[in-house]
Design an enzyme around this catalytic site. Structure first.
Site, PDB file in Angstrom:
ATOM      1  N   HIS A 219      35.742  19.221 -35.637  1.00  0.00           N
ATOM      2  CA  HIS A 219      36.137  20.379 -36.441  1.00  0.00           C
ATOM      3  C   HIS A 219      35.445  21.640 -35.965  1.00  0.00           C
ATOM      4  O   HIS A 219      34.309  21.594 -35.471  1.00  0.00           O
ATOM      5  CB  HIS A 219      35.867  20.139 -37.934  1.00  0.00           C
ATOM      6  CG  HIS A 219      34.450  19.780 -38.254  1.00  0.00           C
ATOM      7  ND1 HIS A 219      33.928  18.534 -38.025  1.00  0.00           N
ATOM      8  CD2 HIS A 219      33.444  20.512 -38.806  1.00  0.00           C
ATOM      9  CE1 HIS A 219      32.672  18.506 -38.427  1.00  0.00           C
ATOM     10  NE2 HIS A 219      32.334  19.696 -38.892  1.00  0.00           N
TER      11      HIS A 219
ATOM     12  N   HIS B  38      33.219  16.958 -45.023  1.00  0.00           N
ATOM     13  CA  HIS B  38      33.115  18.295 -45.617  1.00  0.00           C
ATOM     14  C   HIS B  38      34.307  18.528 -46.539  1.00  0.00           C
ATOM     15  O   HIS B  38      35.426  18.113 -46.237  1.00  0.00           O
ATOM     16  CB  HIS B  38      33.202  19.398 -44.555  1.00  0.00           C
ATOM     17  CG  HIS B  38      32.062  19.484 -43.604  1.00  0.00           C
ATOM     18  ND1 HIS B  38      30.759  19.520 -43.996  1.00  0.00           N
ATOM     19  CD2 HIS B  38      32.049  19.584 -42.253  1.00  0.00           C
ATOM     20  CE1 HIS B  38      29.990  19.630 -42.928  1.00  0.00           C
ATOM     21  NE2 HIS B  38      30.741  19.660 -41.854  1.00  0.00           N
TER      22      HIS B  38
ATOM     23  N   HIS C  65      30.633  14.197 -37.185  1.00  0.00           N
ATOM     24  CA  HIS C  65      29.515  13.475 -37.786  1.00  0.00           C
ATOM     25  C   HIS C  65      30.043  12.486 -38.808  1.00  0.00           C
ATOM     26  O   HIS C  65      31.238  12.529 -39.173  1.00  0.00           O
ATOM     27  CB  HIS C  65      28.525  14.453 -38.438  1.00  0.00           C
ATOM     28  CG  HIS C  65      29.163  15.663 -39.041  1.00  0.00           C
ATOM     29  ND1 HIS C  65      30.021  15.578 -40.111  1.00  0.00           N
ATOM     30  CD2 HIS C  65      29.116  16.985 -38.708  1.00  0.00           C
ATOM     31  CE1 HIS C  65      30.454  16.787 -40.422  1.00  0.00           C
ATOM     32  NE2 HIS C  65      29.934  17.667 -39.573  1.00  0.00           N
TER      33      HIS C  65
ATOM     34  N   CYS D  96      31.414  25.336 -48.380  1.00  0.00           N
ATOM     35  CA  CYS D  96      31.446  24.017 -47.746  1.00  0.00           C
ATOM     36  C   CYS D  96      30.559  23.065 -48.544  1.00  0.00           C
ATOM     37  O   CYS D  96      29.364  23.299 -48.699  1.00  0.00           O
ATOM     38  CB  CYS D  96      30.972  24.093 -46.303  1.00  0.00           C
ATOM     39  SG  CYS D  96      30.948  22.474 -45.488  1.00  0.00           S
TER      40      CYS D  96
ATOM     41  N   GLU E 122      32.042  20.172 -33.603  1.00  0.00           N
ATOM     42  CA  GLU E 122      31.155  19.030 -33.852  1.00  0.00           C
ATOM     43  C   GLU E 122      31.875  17.956 -34.649  1.00  0.00           C
ATOM     44  O   GLU E 122      32.997  18.172 -35.151  1.00  0.00           O
ATOM     45  CB  GLU E 122      29.928  19.502 -34.649  1.00  0.00           C
ATOM     46  CG  GLU E 122      30.316  20.072 -36.025  1.00  0.00           C
ATOM     47  CD  GLU E 122      29.139  20.555 -36.864  1.00  0.00           C
ATOM     48  OE1 GLU E 122      28.146  21.038 -36.301  1.00  0.00           O
ATOM     49  OE2 GLU E 122      29.240  20.442 -38.103  1.00  0.00           O
TER      50      GLU E 122
HETATM   51 MN    MN Z   1      30.299  19.926 -39.679  1.00  0.00          MN
END
Ligand code: MN
Length: 152
Positions: free
Chosen positions: A103, A69, A65, A117, A63
């Protein structure tokens, strides 16, 4: 002092007062054998810290976004894809996932992978690759092997 000022660690990367959750809604996105625990989500903080555990041979969703992270590997071994780069990862390694970067985290075949995370509380929903984006990624044989769970 409230009870939640201190939550003791238990065996197996579990903590008092921390629920063991499904990684995502089933069917929401492709993943395999992942659990999620939310360790810190106090509204006075603008971030959350979660602990994810990927069972041997499992993987998180591929994914990207707008949010980023910050990842710290706690236990086990595996590999991760960040952008177009595959990294071997192990305990205490740090992985930064910048905004809008593909990732995925994959546990080794015979070893689980557990990682912290850090993420913004206010965040956008992850986007999955389109068929074309996936085809573009797979043009690199090393990435295709990674996504298929094969050695490069
Ligand atoms: Mn993610």
């Amino acid at each position: 002092m409230s009870a939640s000022d201190h939550r003791a660690a238990r065996d197996g990367f579990r903590w008092d007062e921390v629920d063991l959750l499904a990684y995502k809604e089933t069917g929401a996105a492709p993943f395999r054998a992942v659990t999620r625990q939310i360790l810190f989500a106090d509204p006075v903080l603008s971030c959350e810290l979660r602990y994810f555990e990927v069972a041997p041979g499992g993987h998180t969703t591929l994914e990207r976004h707008a949010h980023a992270h910050g990842v710290t590997i706690l236990t086990g071994r595996g590999r991760c894809l960040v952008g177009e780069t595959i990294h071997e990862i192990g305990p205490h390694d740090l992985v930064t996932v910048p905004p809008w970067t593909w990732h995925q985290f994959r546990a080794a075949a015979a070893e689980k992978l557990g990682f912290l995370c850090m993420v913004n509380v206010e965040r956008d929903r992850p986007a999955l690759p389109t068929d074309q984006e996936l085809a573009d990624l797979r043009r690199d044989p090393a990435i295709a092997a990674f996504l298929d769970g094969r050695a490069a």
